[in-house]
Structures are given as structure tokens and as C-alpha cells.
Write a protein that holds these residues in place. Sequence first.
Motif, short mmCIF file in Angstrom:
data_model
loop_
_atom_site.label_atom_id
_atom_site.label_comp_id
_atom_site.label_asym_id
_atom_site.label_seq_id
_atom_site.Cartn_x
_atom_site.Cartn_y
_atom_site.Cartn_z
N LEU A 157 -3.11 74.38 -60.79
CA LEU A 157 -1.73 74.76 -61.11
C LEU A 157 -1.24 75.93 -60.25
O LEU A 157 -0.18 75.84 -59.62
CB LEU A 157 -1.58 75.11 -62.59
N LEU A 158 -1.98 77.01 -60.24
CA LEU A 158 -1.54 78.20 -59.51
C LEU A 158 -1.41 77.90 -58.01
O LEU A 158 -0.42 78.28 -57.38
CB LEU A 158 -2.50 79.36 -59.75
N ASP A 159 -2.37 77.17 -57.45
CA ASP A 159 -2.30 76.82 -56.03
C ASP A 159 -1.06 75.99 -55.72
O ASP A 159 -0.37 76.23 -54.73
CB ASP A 159 -3.55 76.04 -55.59
N ARG A 160 -0.77 75.00 -56.58
CA ARG A 160 0.40 74.15 -56.34
C ARG A 160 1.70 74.93 -56.48
O ARG A 160 2.63 74.73 -55.69
CB ARG A 160 0.43 72.96 -57.32
N VAL A 161 1.78 75.81 -57.46
CA VAL A 161 3.00 76.62 -57.64
C VAL A 161 3.20 77.53 -56.44
O VAL A 161 4.32 77.65 -55.91
CB VAL A 161 2.93 77.44 -58.95
N LEU A 162 2.13 78.16 -55.96
CA LEU A 162 2.25 79.05 -54.80
C LEU A 162 2.63 78.26 -53.54
O LEU A 162 3.45 78.73 -52.74
CB LEU A 162 0.94 79.81 -54.59
N GLU A 163 2.07 77.08 -53.36
CA GLU A 163 2.44 76.24 -52.22
C GLU A 163 3.92 75.84 -52.29
O GLU A 163 4.63 75.89 -51.29
CB GLU A 163 1.58 74.98 -52.17
N ALA A 164 4.37 75.45 -53.47
CA ALA A 164 5.77 75.06 -53.64
C ALA A 164 6.70 76.25 -53.39
O ALA A 164 7.76 76.10 -52.77
CB ALA A 164 5.99 74.50 -55.05
N ALA A 165 6.30 77.43 -53.85
CA ALA A 165 7.12 78.63 -53.64
C ALA A 165 7.23 78.95 -52.16
O ALA A 165 8.30 79.33 -51.66
CB ALA A 165 6.54 79.81 -54.40
N THR A 166 6.14 78.78 -51.43
CA THR A 166 6.15 79.04 -49.97
C THR A 166 7.07 78.03 -49.27
O THR A 166 7.86 78.42 -48.40
CB THR A 166 4.72 78.96 -49.41
#
Length: 118
Positions: free
Chosen positions: A101-110
Amino acid sequence: MTTAATATSGRDLPHPAREEIRLESVLHALSDPMRLQIVRELAAGGEELSCSDFVLPVTKSTTTHHFRVLRESGVIRQVYRGTAKMNGLRTEDLDALFPGLLDRVLEAATRQVGRLVP
């Protein structure tokens, strides 16, 4: 029920125990642009950062509120080191509860930042 939410001294800050972290609280915490910026900076640094390391375009009291929401949701851990309040992502806890979850959210934010910045 065991809980880490109760502070043991005036300098200890309450945090939810891993088993008390709820998905809806994490998603709520990450839904605010300022809080997401804090999380992105913590993830980029890979280490604890002091509250004073963050430069946010909001008042000090609003910044304090954002850190409290992140801490109470279980996204970050805050500890005092001397007079500095240090902040770190609870990556291990979040990955154990919500893998990826955290990795996907950070990727989406970038990707979003890249899309919105001309």
C-alpha cells in the motif's frame, strides 16, 4: 487488549499498536496533500527527520495537527530525542498489515507531481 496508545510519561507520545492500525485511518491520513508531502519526504530520506526539517506552507499549529493525524493513524512514529521530535515512517507495520500500500501510494503521488508540474 494490549495497546501502545497510552503514553507512559509527558515526553512519550501515544501511538496505535500494529494490530490497532486501521486501513480507513491510514487512507484518511494519506488523503491530505500536506500529510502526503510529509510522508513522501520521510520515504525519500529513509531515516528519521525532525519536525523542523519540514517546510510546509501552513501555520505551525496546522503542521502539528498534520503530524498528529499521521501518528494517531499509525503512519508515522514520533519520538523525542533530546529536545527534537523525530519522525519516522512505520513502514514495517504498514507493509505487514497492508502489503504494498505505502509503495503504491508513494508511486502514485510521484506520478501525480510529475503530471501537475509544468
